[in-house]
Design a protein around this motif. Sequence first.
Motif, PDB file in Angstrom:
ATOM      1  N   CYS A 170      52.917  38.992  48.489  1.00  0.00           N
ATOM      2  CA  CYS A 170      53.581  39.376  47.243  1.00  0.00           C
ATOM      3  C   CYS A 170      54.763  38.437  47.022  1.00  0.00           C
ATOM      4  O   CYS A 170      55.415  38.016  47.981  1.00  0.00           O
ATOM      5  CB  CYS A 170      54.107  40.798  47.325  1.00  0.00           C
ATOM      6  N   ARG A 219      49.762  38.330  44.887  1.00  0.00           N
ATOM      7  CA  ARG A 219      50.191  39.559  44.227  1.00  0.00           C
ATOM      8  C   ARG A 219      51.613  39.419  43.687  1.00  0.00           C
ATOM      9  O   ARG A 219      52.324  38.491  44.029  1.00  0.00           O
ATOM     10  CB  ARG A 219      50.111  40.711  45.223  1.00  0.00           C
ATOM     11  N   TYR A 277      55.693  44.307  45.618  1.00  0.00           N
ATOM     12  CA  TYR A 277      55.380  45.427  46.508  1.00  0.00           C
ATOM     13  C   TYR A 277      56.652  46.256  46.655  1.00  0.00           C
ATOM     14  O   TYR A 277      57.635  45.802  47.231  1.00  0.00           O
ATOM     15  CB  TYR A 277      54.905  44.912  47.859  1.00  0.00           C
ATOM     16  N   LYS A 286      46.026  39.277  41.506  1.00  0.00           N
ATOM     17  CA  LYS A 286      45.627  40.644  41.834  1.00  0.00           C
ATOM     18  C   LYS A 286      46.887  41.487  42.032  1.00  0.00           C
ATOM     19  O   LYS A 286      47.929  40.974  42.393  1.00  0.00           O
ATOM     20  CB  LYS A 286      44.723  40.693  43.065  1.00  0.00           C
ATOM     21  N   ARG A 287      46.801  42.736  41.723  1.00  0.00           N
ATOM     22  CA  ARG A 287      47.863  43.715  41.930  1.00  0.00           C
ATOM     23  C   ARG A 287      49.248  43.238  41.487  1.00  0.00           C
ATOM     24  O   ARG A 287      50.060  42.786  42.274  1.00  0.00           O
ATOM     25  CB  ARG A 287      47.894  44.168  43.375  1.00  0.00           C
ATOM     26  N   MET A 323      52.570  47.092  43.316  1.00  0.00           N
ATOM     27  CA  MET A 323      52.100  48.034  44.335  1.00  0.00           C
ATOM     28  C   MET A 323      53.279  48.918  44.724  1.00  0.00           C
ATOM     29  O   MET A 323      54.362  48.417  45.003  1.00  0.00           O
ATOM     30  CB  MET A 323      51.576  47.294  45.556  1.00  0.00           C
ATOM     31  N   ASP A 333      41.151  42.908  40.009  1.00  0.00           N
ATOM     32  CA  ASP A 333      41.844  43.976  40.718  1.00  0.00           C
ATOM     33  C   ASP A 333      42.564  44.865  39.717  1.00  0.00           C
ATOM     34  O   ASP A 333      42.575  44.587  38.518  1.00  0.00           O
ATOM     35  CB  ASP A 333      42.852  43.387  41.701  1.00  0.00           C
ATOM     36  N   VAL A 352      48.799  49.625  41.796  1.00  0.00           N
ATOM     37  CA  VAL A 352      48.231  50.415  42.877  1.00  0.00           C
ATOM     38  C   VAL A 352      49.361  51.263  43.453  1.00  0.00           C
ATOM     39  O   VAL A 352      50.448  50.765  43.732  1.00  0.00           O
ATOM     40  CB  VAL A 352      47.622  49.519  43.980  1.00  0.00           C
ATOM     41  N   SER A 359      44.033  45.752  33.423  1.00  0.00           N
ATOM     42  CA  SER A 359      43.379  45.526  34.706  1.00  0.00           C
ATOM     43  C   SER A 359      41.920  45.185  34.535  1.00  0.00           C
ATOM     44  O   SER A 359      41.291  45.536  33.546  1.00  0.00           O
ATOM     45  CB  SER A 359      43.454  46.801  35.565  1.00  0.00           C
ATOM     46  N   ASP A 386      41.565  52.665  41.722  1.00  0.00           N
ATOM     47  CA  ASP A 386      41.693  52.354  43.149  1.00  0.00           C
ATOM     48  C   ASP A 386      41.985  53.664  43.835  1.00  0.00           C
ATOM     49  O   ASP A 386      42.935  54.355  43.485  1.00  0.00           O
ATOM     50  CB  ASP A 386      42.850  51.386  43.412  1.00  0.00           C
TER      51      ASP A 386
END
Length: 186
Positions: free
Chosen positions: A80, A101, A104, A121-122, A125, A147, A151, A177, A182
């Motif tokens: 991330c 990513r 996070y 992706k992501r 999070m 992805d 999330v 997305s 998920d």
Amino acid sequence: ENCENGDTCTEHAAAIDSTHYTTLEEAIAAANTNSDCVVKLLTNVEVEAPITMSGTFTLDLSDKMVTAGEQMAASNGMLCIFTTTGNIIIQNGSINSTVCRGIYVQSGEFRLNNVDITTYKRALMIDNALATVDQNCVLSIGEGGNDAAIVVWGTGNYETDSISQHPKLHFYGIADSTRSVDNYAA
């Protein structure tokens, strides 16, 4: 270092008040121990390694962009750009990655305000944290990514699907997305 160029400085990446830093990483390291400060981005920056934000401060992107560099690709998309464990606000700019990513949120309280995030992706999070994404934010998966934009899970141990604490998300923005569901936890 103190810089007389103020907000118009182009030789430094970021500033906390009148103290300017050559890299965003140096400014974040200083902010992690300097409660309630504002790190102001002075130029667009490319980061080559994940940055941990652990204090109580605001990162004002100042209508600039933070981009993940090619060094971040070595993780096969698992790294991330930012990991937060404190009380962090990120506002007023863009975060972009075609190789990893976005953010996070491991713990603490986190807020996005007027930020667009486009990642491989992501984009976001959220673990054991309270996160708020304001209505003027867009989180999306860029072209070629596959992805979910957001999330949310409870413990950080997504490999065992166990939850001992529950995160909270207040979401008012837009999520775009390639995957809509998920399910990491029972």
